[in-house]
Design a protein around this motif. Sequence first.
Motif, PDB file in Angstrom:
ATOM      1  N   VAL A  34       0.875  -1.170   0.000  1.00  0.00           N
ATOM      2  CA  VAL A  34       0.000   0.000   0.000  1.00  0.00           C
ATOM      3  C   VAL A  34       0.913   1.221   0.000  1.00  0.00           C
ATOM      4  CG1 VAL A  34      -1.911   1.165   1.149  1.00  0.00           C
ATOM      5  CG2 VAL A  34      -1.682  -1.327   1.328  1.00  0.00           C
ATOM      6  N   PHE A  35       0.819   2.006  -1.055  1.00  0.00           N
ATOM      7  CA  PHE A  35       1.854   2.990  -1.359  1.00  0.00           C
ATOM      8  C   PHE A  35       1.286   4.413  -1.430  1.00  0.00           C
ATOM      9  CE2 PHE A  35       4.683   4.811  -4.865  1.00  0.00           C
ATOM     10  CZ  PHE A  35       5.719   5.111  -3.988  1.00  0.00           C
ATOM     11  N   ASN A  36       1.856   5.277  -0.623  1.00  0.00           N
ATOM     12  CA  ASN A  36       1.444   6.685  -0.653  1.00  0.00           C
ATOM     13  C   ASN A  36       2.633   7.573  -1.006  1.00  0.00           C
ATOM     14  OD1 ASN A  36       1.130   9.389   1.440  1.00  0.00           O
ATOM     15  ND2 ASN A  36      -0.494   8.971  -0.035  1.00  0.00           N
ATOM     16  N   VAL A  37       2.403   8.484  -1.941  1.00  0.00           N
ATOM     17  CA  VAL A  37       3.423   9.441  -2.353  1.00  0.00           C
ATOM     18  C   VAL A  37       2.967  10.825  -1.907  1.00  0.00           C
ATOM     19  CG1 VAL A  37       4.659  10.466  -4.291  1.00  0.00           C
ATOM     20  CG2 VAL A  37       4.013   8.051  -4.358  1.00  0.00           C
ATOM     21  N   SER A  92       5.861   4.639   1.906  1.00  0.00           N
ATOM     22  CA  SER A  92       5.591   6.029   1.549  1.00  0.00           C
ATOM     23  C   SER A  92       6.888   6.674   1.061  1.00  0.00           C
ATOM     24  CB  SER A  92       5.022   6.814   2.735  1.00  0.00           C
ATOM     25  OG  SER A  92       5.964   6.915   3.778  1.00  0.00           O
ATOM     26  N   LYS A  93       6.736   7.629   0.147  1.00  0.00           N
ATOM     27  CA  LYS A  93       7.908   8.314  -0.388  1.00  0.00           C
ATOM     28  C   LYS A  93       7.590   9.787  -0.598  1.00  0.00           C
ATOM     29  CE  LYS A  93      10.806   6.567  -3.335  1.00  0.00           C
ATOM     30  NZ  LYS A  93      11.962   6.202  -2.516  1.00  0.00           N
ATOM     31  N   TYR A  94       8.597  10.608  -0.380  1.00  0.00           N
ATOM     32  CA  TYR A  94       8.501  12.042  -0.656  1.00  0.00           C
ATOM     33  C   TYR A  94       9.154  12.268  -2.008  1.00  0.00           C
ATOM     34  CZ  TYR A  94       9.218  17.081  -0.208  1.00  0.00           C
ATOM     35  OH  TYR A  94       9.224  18.435  -0.428  1.00  0.00           O
ATOM     36  N   GLU A  95       8.313  12.353  -3.048  1.00  0.00           N
ATOM     37  CA  GLU A  95       8.851  12.405  -4.406  1.00  0.00           C
ATOM     38  C   GLU A  95       7.720  12.723  -5.371  1.00  0.00           C
ATOM     39  OE1 GLU A  95      10.960  13.073  -6.729  1.00  0.00           O
ATOM     40  OE2 GLU A  95      12.454  11.713  -5.878  1.00  0.00           O
ATOM     41  N   LEU A  96       8.039  13.049  -6.599  1.00  0.00           N
ATOM     42  CA  LEU A  96       7.033  13.153  -7.644  1.00  0.00           C
ATOM     43  C   LEU A  96       6.439  11.768  -7.868  1.00  0.00           C
ATOM     44  CD1 LEU A  96       8.893  15.438 -10.225  1.00  0.00           C
ATOM     45  CD2 LEU A  96       7.107  16.112  -8.585  1.00  0.00           C
ATOM     46  N   PHE A  97       5.150  11.707  -8.180  1.00  0.00           N
ATOM     47  CA  PHE A  97       4.445  10.434  -8.231  1.00  0.00           C
ATOM     48  C   PHE A  97       5.081   9.443  -9.195  1.00  0.00           C
ATOM     49  CE2 PHE A  97       1.156   7.635  -9.992  1.00  0.00           C
ATOM     50  CZ  PHE A  97       0.718   7.024  -8.833  1.00  0.00           C
ATOM     51  N   VAL A  99       8.030   9.352 -10.584  1.00  0.00           N
ATOM     52  CA  VAL A  99       9.405   9.001 -10.200  1.00  0.00           C
ATOM     53  C   VAL A  99       9.390   8.008  -9.042  1.00  0.00           C
ATOM     54  CG1 VAL A  99      11.590   9.864  -9.288  1.00  0.00           C
ATOM     55  CG2 VAL A  99      10.341  11.191 -11.013  1.00  0.00           C
ATOM     56  N   ALA A 100       8.538   8.276  -8.053  1.00  0.00           N
ATOM     57  CA  ALA A 100       8.450   7.396  -6.888  1.00  0.00           C
ATOM     58  C   ALA A 100       7.996   5.999  -7.278  1.00  0.00           C
ATOM     59  CB  ALA A 100       7.483   7.996  -5.862  1.00  0.00           C
ATOM     60  N   VAL A 101       6.998   5.921  -8.151  1.00  0.00           N
ATOM     61  CA  VAL A 101       6.492   4.613  -8.578  1.00  0.00           C
ATOM     62  C   VAL A 101       7.567   3.848  -9.340  1.00  0.00           C
ATOM     63  CG1 VAL A 101       4.819   3.425 -10.035  1.00  0.00           C
ATOM     64  CG2 VAL A 101       4.078   5.337  -8.603  1.00  0.00           C
ATOM     65  N   GLN A 102       8.284   4.521 -10.226  1.00  0.00           N
ATOM     66  CA  GLN A 102       9.359   3.848 -10.962  1.00  0.00           C
ATOM     67  C   GLN A 102      10.395   3.255 -10.018  1.00  0.00           C
ATOM     68  OE1 GLN A 102      10.952   5.839 -14.654  1.00  0.00           O
ATOM     69  NE2 GLN A 102       9.593   7.482 -13.992  1.00  0.00           N
ATOM     70  N   GLU A 103      10.756   4.017  -8.988  1.00  0.00           N
ATOM     71  CA  GLU A 103      11.766   3.556  -8.031  1.00  0.00           C
ATOM     72  C   GLU A 103      11.273   2.326  -7.268  1.00  0.00           C
ATOM     73  OE1 GLU A 103      12.515   6.950  -5.613  1.00  0.00           O
ATOM     74  OE2 GLU A 103      13.763   7.959  -7.104  1.00  0.00           O
ATOM     75  N   VAL A 104      10.021   2.387  -6.811  1.00  0.00           N
ATOM     76  CA  VAL A 104       9.466   1.291  -6.019  1.00  0.00           C
ATOM     77  C   VAL A 104       9.254   0.039  -6.872  1.00  0.00           C
ATOM     78  CG1 VAL A 104       7.431   0.545  -4.723  1.00  0.00           C
ATOM     79  CG2 VAL A 104       8.425   2.780  -4.279  1.00  0.00           C
TER      80      VAL A 104
END
Length: 284
Positions: A34-37, A92-97, A99-104
Amino acid sequence: MKRILLPTDFSENAWNAIVYAVALYQDLDCIFYVFNVYNQPVSGPYTGITSAKARAAIQQAQVENSKKGLENVLSKINSTFKNPKHTFTSVSKYELFDVAVQEVVKTLQIDCIIMGTNGASTLKEMTLGSKTASLIGVVNCPIIAVPKRKNYRRIKEIGLSTDYDIPFSDYGLDPLLRLAALNQSKISVLHIRDRDKQLTSKQVAAQESLKSILKPYSSDFFTLTDIGIATGVHAFSESRKLDLLCVIAKEQDFLKRILNQSHSKSISNHSQIPLLILNIKNFS
């Protein structure tokens, strides 16, 4: 074990996508992330001590909101679902959506992203830069976009819309084939063209290749002529009562055509079919 990413903004639509995902993979061992940006809005450059403190305060508030929101979602999940095959964790990540999804997706080796939309209106917005659209052509794993208030039902029939302009492969179609095998689904292939235009030799070869790949599955091939892409896809989906529509997105080009804002409102209002979006890069 299948690894599923569930982006959430803590909305009703995001929760609906979680419910759909859990039902879709009820018979498989899965770990759901469950992922929140979160990302503070950029209103201008920060200067001075006061601005730096304000930025830090905003970021800390977002950290707390993300943490609390994820705790609430996990609590709701644990009280709602009791499938021993499923494990849930939060990220959770502090990032642009995007970019964050690509990383995860890369670090967690995600197999599929399942996220909610607002139905027809949001699908139209996908061509204008929504969160779903920002991932098209960017992430290699498939994306399942679940319309607002769409309840899960067993996937009896999957539509695959194609122009036969790509080299089909087992690898590229693997997410579709796995879902079809899991649900014993029929695959209905749709091609739309002008009546006076015949398939080129390249398209015929692609069609034969697709028929060969789908031979182990229950499948049918359909051609609609002299009808717009948007109207044809929506009419086909509704007449066949499809449970899922698969598109191989050439970035956003295909979606721009089938979700063109010029098609009638009556057709748009019936766009309640989940989309399985595959990345064309996996077919090269």
